[in-house]
Design an enzyme around this catalytic site. Structure first.
Site, short mmCIF file in Angstrom:
data_model
loop_
_atom_site.label_atom_id
_atom_site.label_comp_id
_atom_site.label_asym_id
_atom_site.label_seq_id
_atom_site.Cartn_x
_atom_site.Cartn_y
_atom_site.Cartn_z
N HIS A 49 -4.61 6.35 -5.68
CA HIS A 49 -6.21 6.97 -5.40
C HIS A 49 -6.58 8.15 -5.88
CE1 HIS A 49 -4.67 5.02 -1.98
NE2 HIS A 49 -5.48 4.59 -1.71
N HIS B 204 -7.46 -2.22 -5.24
CA HIS B 204 -7.10 -2.71 -3.95
C HIS B 204 -8.24 -3.81 -3.94
CE1 HIS B 204 -6.71 1.65 -2.81
NE2 HIS B 204 -6.35 1.13 -1.66
N HIS C 184 -15.75 5.69 2.25
CA HIS C 184 -13.73 4.79 2.21
C HIS C 184 -12.88 5.74 3.68
CE1 HIS C 184 -9.50 5.51 1.39
NE2 HIS C 184 -9.69 3.92 0.76
N PHE D 24 -1.35 6.17 4.36
CA PHE D 24 -1.59 5.49 3.52
C PHE D 24 -0.03 4.77 3.60
CE2 PHE D 24 -4.33 7.84 -0.12
CZ PHE D 24 -5.05 7.52 0.52
N HIS E 140 -11.68 -2.44 3.93
CA HIS E 140 -10.85 -2.97 2.28
C HIS E 140 -12.20 -3.68 1.93
CE1 HIS E 140 -9.52 0.83 0.03
NE2 HIS E 140 -9.07 1.22 1.57
N HIS F 127 0.66 -1.18 0.09
CA HIS F 127 -0.09 -0.13 0.28
C HIS F 127 1.24 1.21 -0.12
CE1 HIS F 127 -3.12 3.12 1.39
NE2 HIS F 127 -3.77 2.20 0.66
N HIS G 162 -11.21 5.17 7.64
CA HIS G 162 -9.48 5.82 7.94
C HIS G 162 -9.42 7.08 8.67
CE1 HIS G 162 -7.20 3.07 4.45
NE2 HIS G 162 -8.44 3.25 4.22
#
Ligand code: C2O
Length: 609
Positions: A226, A235, A360, A381, A394, A205, A364
């Site tokens: 992203h 993903h 999403h 990230f 995810h 990632h 995070h």
């Protein structure tokens, strides 16, 4: 050093006072098994995509030509190519902090081999019967390693379902001493260069998001997965290989990553099974106020919200879900993310789709620890993959893609652009082979050998309640200014502006907030309401709420980003039961760092389909 792609950072949430009625969540978080079934891996080295690009373009004929014009894409554009692993920059990982791009002391380059092949999907076989994927798999997640050894006897099944299914992981959890394969976390210690190790998996990632990879043939131009249409397919593949590797290490080819259903009120808490120190699914780097016994245990999908009433939080969450899945997107790229092609600089805030930018990102932010320098683990990230929750989060993000695809809409859910379909990534498979995969092969998840156990989706019916009596535009307008007088402005305070409509009443129109200039190093958020008489910006479960703009701090060369926010109004007009008016009053409310954003102007235009 690569320095051009976005990273992900988090706001520091202010812990809010404990709500006494909520000291222990009464709605237990649930996770549901992401189902998978047996499959076979095979590799081929037939050397390539095979289809001639020119033929593809010709085959698509006029349609392709038309979309080409509309998107204004470069004539020489091509799909994003997979990274050249031999060029990975071990010192290239950076993030944003205090207005600066800073180097991270982390080498997230994968081990390199020059033996590569295209990955072939396994052939489809019958899925396991419903109920078989038990959460006991999740409890251990079989990461193994330091904590597993001390806890083998105490592994508890939280919501096991073994009696209904076939194989479960329980037999594997009881015999750690006898296992032949190493566990994922063991590999970190015994063979740190084994690409199947937990840290190596987490680093994938970082490598695709924090700068170590440049786009092939574009030195200095970061490869970023992203803020674009690559988000979902990348993903999906990432989880796919993680799942297959984990299944192979525990010798359970039916292993499935459970999904954390934060879209359902029952799942709007940190799943308890992740929260026991000493167990493999635990991660100490999480916001302590958000653990089930913390001061603020209810998930908020609205970044920056200061609401503390759990009922209001959940109602806001369901509205957010409805909006990002159904109400807001009016095209496939609205939901999936904007085109991103070979040679393009990574997009900023405006490139991501409604789901990526919405729930999403919010999860995070919500899970990461604001007390850590870069909000590790989930809040950045580069470190997000170190938290086992990442994979279950995810899985649910991926599930949202599958659900969205099935919701009827008046626009096509397919992206047929060859630059999308032929974009490619590199992964190590469960046999440690380096394989190349394409976006096209990720579009049909059932072909990839898994599906999702169904669970309730209450947000599907959570369209805001319609107003019976339209707002009184005349009295609303008294407190508002004209566009010409108000703009441009810095968003230090809430503003109200009268915006003319091209057509009267319930038309198919789009609000465009133009020339939004933001400081890239800051978290920025503002909300937008139409004909709002109540002025309660924390309640977004109302007909008047049009949407929000959220920018996470990110790394790009320029200090500022400029973009537009487009909000489709057709459904909102019905919800607010707008009268045959020729204008509306738009309220723009700064929520986080309004002083770091300026707005050029605001207008309403007929919606471009
Ligand atoms: Cu690659 Cu949830 O981020």
């Amino acid at each position: 050093m690569a320095s051009l792609q976005s990273s992900f950072t988090v706001l520091a949430t202010t812990p809010t006072p404990r709500n006494s009625s909520l000291s222990k969540p009464s709605l237990l978080p649930t996770t549901n098994a992401r189902r998978s079934h047996r499959f076979r891996v095979s590799c081929s080295s037939n050397g390539g995509g095979g289809v001639d690009r020119r033929n593809m373009l010709l085959g698509l004929g006029g349609l392709y030509g038309a979309s080409n014009l509309i998107s204004g894409r470069k004539a020489n554009a091509d799909p994003i190519l997979p990274p050249d692993l031999s060029q990975c920059d071990p010192t290239g990982a950076t993030t944003t902090s205090g207005g600066q791009t800073v180097s991270l002391d982390v080498d997230c380059c994968p081990p390199y081999t020059d033996i590569q092949s295209d990955y072939k999907l396994p052939s489809f076989t019958t899925p396991r019967p419903s109920g078989g994927g038990s959460s006991s798999e999740m409890q251990n997640l079989e990461f193994g390693g330091e904590s597993a050894g001390t806890d083998t006897d105490e592994d508890v099944v939280i919501t096991g379902n073994q009696e209904e299914g076939g194989a479960t992981s329980s037999q594997h959890t009881q015999n750690t001493g006898e296992q032949e394969s190493p566990r994922m976390r063991d590999l970190d210690v015994t063979d740190p260069d084994d690409p199947r190790g937990f840290t190596q998996q987490a680093n994938i990632h970082c490598a695709y998001c924090n700068g170590p990879y440049d786009q092939p043939d574009h030195p200095g131009l970061d490869l970023q997965v992203h803020n674009s249409w690559l988000f979902f397919p990348f993903h999906r593949w990432y989880l796919y290989f993680f799942e297959r590797i984990l299944g192979s290490l525990i010798d359970d080819p039916t292993f499935a990553i459970p999904y954390w259903n934060w879209d359902n009120p029952r799942g709007m808490f940190m799943p308890e099974m992740f929260t026991f120190p000493g167990t493999p699914a635990y991660d100490a780097n999480r916001d302590p106020s958000h653990i089930p016994t913390g001061t603020n245990p209810v998930v908020t999908l609205n970044v920056g919200s200061t609401v503390t009433d759990p009922v209001q939080i959940i109602s806001n969450n369901l509205t957010q879900m409805y909006n990002e899945m159904i109400g807001t997107p009016a095209s496939a790229t609205d939901f999936m993310g904007q085109p991103y092609r070979d040679g393009d600089a990574p997009h900023g805030f405006s490139g991501g789709g409604t789901s990526e930018q919405g729930s999403h990102t919010a999860i995070h932010v919500w899970v990461g620890d604001p007390n850590n320098e870069y909000n590790e683990d989930m809040g950045n990230f580069y470190s997000a993959g170190r938290d086992p929750l990442f994979y279950c989060h995810h899985a649910n993000v991926d599930r949202m893609w599958t659900l969205w695809k099935d919701i009827p809409a008046d626009y096509s859910k397919e992206i047929t652009d060859p630059d999308f379909l032929k974009s490619a990534f590199m992964f190590y498979d469960k046999n440690k082979n380096l394989v190349r995969v394409t976006v096209a092969d990720a579009l049909d998840y059932k072909r990839m050998g898994y599906e999702y156990e169904p669970s309730n989706t209450p947000w599907m019916n959570y369209r805001p309640q319609q107003r019976l009596v339209p707002a009184n535009l005349e009295s609303l307008s008294k407190t508002a200014q004209t566009v010409a007088k108000l703009f441009p402005l810095t968003l230090n305070n809430t503003v109200k502006v009268i915006v003319p409509k091209p057509a009267t009443g319930k038309a198919d129109e789009t609000l465009v907030i133009e020339n939004i200039v933001t400081d890239n190093t800051k978290l920025v958020k503002f909300g937008v309401f139409i004909n709002d008489e109540d002025d309660k910006p924390e309640e977004v479960d109302r007909a008047e709420y049009a949407g929000s703009f959220t920018q996470l701090p990110h790394r790009v060369k320029a200090k500022q980003s400029t973009g537009n926010l487009r909000l489709n109004l057709k459904e909102l007009y019905e919800n607010i039961n707008i009268a045959d008016d020729k204008s509306v009053v738009v309220t723009i409310v700064p929520i986080i760092n309004g002083s770091a954003v300026t707005i050029g102007s605001v207008k309403i235009v007929p919606r471009v389909a």
